[in-house]
Write an enzyme that holds these catalytic residues in place. Structure first.
Site, PDB file in Angstrom:
ATOM      1  N   SER A  84      76.510  33.081  32.470  1.00  0.00           N
ATOM      2  CA  SER A  84      77.659  32.241  32.129  1.00  0.00           C
ATOM      3  C   SER A  84      78.937  32.998  32.442  1.00  0.00           C
ATOM      4  O   SER A  84      79.041  34.187  32.115  1.00  0.00           O
ATOM      5  CB  SER A  84      77.691  31.857  30.648  1.00  0.00           C
ATOM      6  OG  SER A  84      78.855  31.091  30.367  1.00  0.00           O
ATOM      7  N   ALA A 123      71.997  33.966  24.807  1.00  0.00           N
ATOM      8  CA  ALA A 123      73.233  34.675  24.495  1.00  0.00           C
ATOM      9  C   ALA A 123      74.308  33.637  24.192  1.00  0.00           C
ATOM     10  O   ALA A 123      74.890  33.046  25.097  1.00  0.00           O
ATOM     11  CB  ALA A 123      73.661  35.550  25.667  1.00  0.00           C
ATOM     12  N   TYR A 154      83.913  26.598  27.775  1.00  0.00           N
ATOM     13  CA  TYR A 154      83.050  27.713  27.369  1.00  0.00           C
ATOM     14  C   TYR A 154      82.503  27.500  25.965  1.00  0.00           C
ATOM     15  O   TYR A 154      81.287  27.606  25.731  1.00  0.00           O
ATOM     16  CB  TYR A 154      83.839  29.017  27.433  1.00  0.00           C
ATOM     17  CG  TYR A 154      83.037  30.250  27.076  1.00  0.00           C
ATOM     18  CD1 TYR A 154      81.940  30.630  27.842  1.00  0.00           C
ATOM     19  CD2 TYR A 154      83.391  31.043  25.984  1.00  0.00           C
ATOM     20  CE1 TYR A 154      81.199  31.766  27.528  1.00  0.00           C
ATOM     21  CE2 TYR A 154      82.658  32.174  25.668  1.00  0.00           C
ATOM     22  CZ  TYR A 154      81.569  32.537  26.433  1.00  0.00           C
ATOM     23  OH  TYR A 154      80.836  33.660  26.110  1.00  0.00           O
ATOM     24  N   LYS A 158      78.435  26.690  25.096  1.00  0.00           N
ATOM     25  CA  LYS A 158      77.612  27.552  24.252  1.00  0.00           C
ATOM     26  C   LYS A 158      77.084  26.797  23.034  1.00  0.00           C
ATOM     27  O   LYS A 158      75.932  27.002  22.612  1.00  0.00           O
ATOM     28  CB  LYS A 158      78.418  28.779  23.810  1.00  0.00           C
ATOM     29  CG  LYS A 158      78.693  29.776  24.933  1.00  0.00           C
ATOM     30  CD  LYS A 158      77.403  30.356  25.499  1.00  0.00           C
ATOM     31  CE  LYS A 158      77.665  31.478  26.487  1.00  0.00           C
ATOM     32  NZ  LYS A 158      76.418  32.034  27.046  1.00  0.00           N
TER      33      LYS A 158
END
Length: 327
Positions: A84, A123, A154, A158
């Site tokens: 990412s 992650a 972002y 996530k």
């Protein structure tokens, strides 16, 4: 570095393995006798980060975009999904790619783990907490995130990745875990990636003003990369689903960080205040009770020692770049 590993790990796939944290994971796994396939499209990762691993037995470099698939030839027993764009400079430049990596890329990594019967670890990030209204942040906190702000590509990628990982475990029984990484720093960061530590170190070494956003009172918690890697692999070996915070609970303001970098570099740089980015979190501090109690993990490297190591690496890189080519 000393890390506890599962005796069953023979082959690990690390997506984003040529990135900052990913490359340190590849090195630690390989040093511990685990074969590693590094999967990276090099949109933000660098081959230089894994150059020392290229000729080592058991290491394979696969250039691929995980949002299009993960065409590994050998089944893994561990999948670490670290692909990412992670810095503001990168995810603001690559907004759709960031979201594709967090959605399609996570789906592909989960499917690889499920088909192989492998342990999967996502992650995630402290950014799922957004601009928090709780400090410190523990894993039960749902966060305070702007879903349409500039950072949302972002943050929400996530958050979706966490939901997808949880759904995959519930629906298919995939062995999954989630780690929420707080601000990690150390060697192999890029000086222009927009994060505070590399920016301040680069500016201080060049004798430039250190650009502190806003009034500098916003806080971060800085975890040296070796400590982060230990925490990640401890969570992978433990088998916990999480999420679990991996970070340093010691807060520091950005103004104090800038002053510390100036002191440690011996720079005569000044501090210049600039406009603070939209939705920039005011606070960032992990509650690591869960990691401590379940994993026996806590950070060992002090900010001063970690910054000294990081500064030394940046100095060496600058000297190498300035050296004339061999004849």
């Amino acid at each position: 570095m000393t890390t506890v590993f599962s005796p069953n790990w023979q082959h690990a796939v690390v997506t984003g393995g040529a990135g900052f944290v990913g490359s340190h994971l590849c090195t630690e796994l390989l040093d511990s006798g685990v074969d590693v396939t590094c999967v990276d499209d090099l949109s933000t990762g660098r081959l230089d980060n894994v150059a020392a691993l290229m000729d080592r037995p058991g290491f394979t470099m696969l250039r691929a975009d995980v949002s299009e698939g993960i065409p590994v030839e050998r089944s893994p027993d561990l999948v670490l999904h670290f692909a990412s764009p992670a810095s503001p400079a990168d995810y603001l430049r690559l907004p759709l790619h960031t979201m594709d990596t967090g959605s399609l890329g996570t789906r592909h990594a989960l499917e690889l783990a499920h088909a192989s019967g492998a342990r999967f670890l996502l992650a995630s990030t402290s950014e799922v907490y957004g601009d928090p209204q709780q400090n410190p942040q523990d894993e039960r906190y749902w966060g305070h995130v702007n879903p349409v702000g500039p950072r949302s590509v972002y943050d929400e990628a996530k958050r979706f990745g966490e939901a997808l990982t949880t759904a995959h475990a519930d629906a298919k029984g995939t062995d999954t875990g989630i780690v929420r990484l707080f601000n990690t720093y150390g060697p192999r960061m890029r000086g222009h990636d927009g994060r505070a530590v590399p920016t301040f170190v680069r500016q201080a070494l060049a004798g430039e003003p250190l650009t502190v956003t806003g009034d500098g009172r916003q806080t971060r918690s800085l975890c040296y990369v070796d400590d982060t890697v230990r925490g990640v692999l401890a969570a992978a070996a433990h088998g916990m689903r999480g999420p679990v915070n991996i970070g340093n609970p010691g807060e520091i303001t950005m103004l104090d960080l800038a002053r510390l970098v100036i002191d440690l570099t011996g720079s005569d740089s000044e501090i210049r205040f600039v406009e603070r980015p939209t939705d920039d979190p005011a606070l960032r501090c992990p509650d690591i009770t869960l990691a401590h109690d379940k994993l026996g993990w806590e950070p060992r490297v002090t900010p001063v020692e970690g910054l000294r190591r990081t500064i030394a690496w940046f100095r060496a890189e600058a000297e190498h770049a300035a050296a004339p080519p061999p004849r």
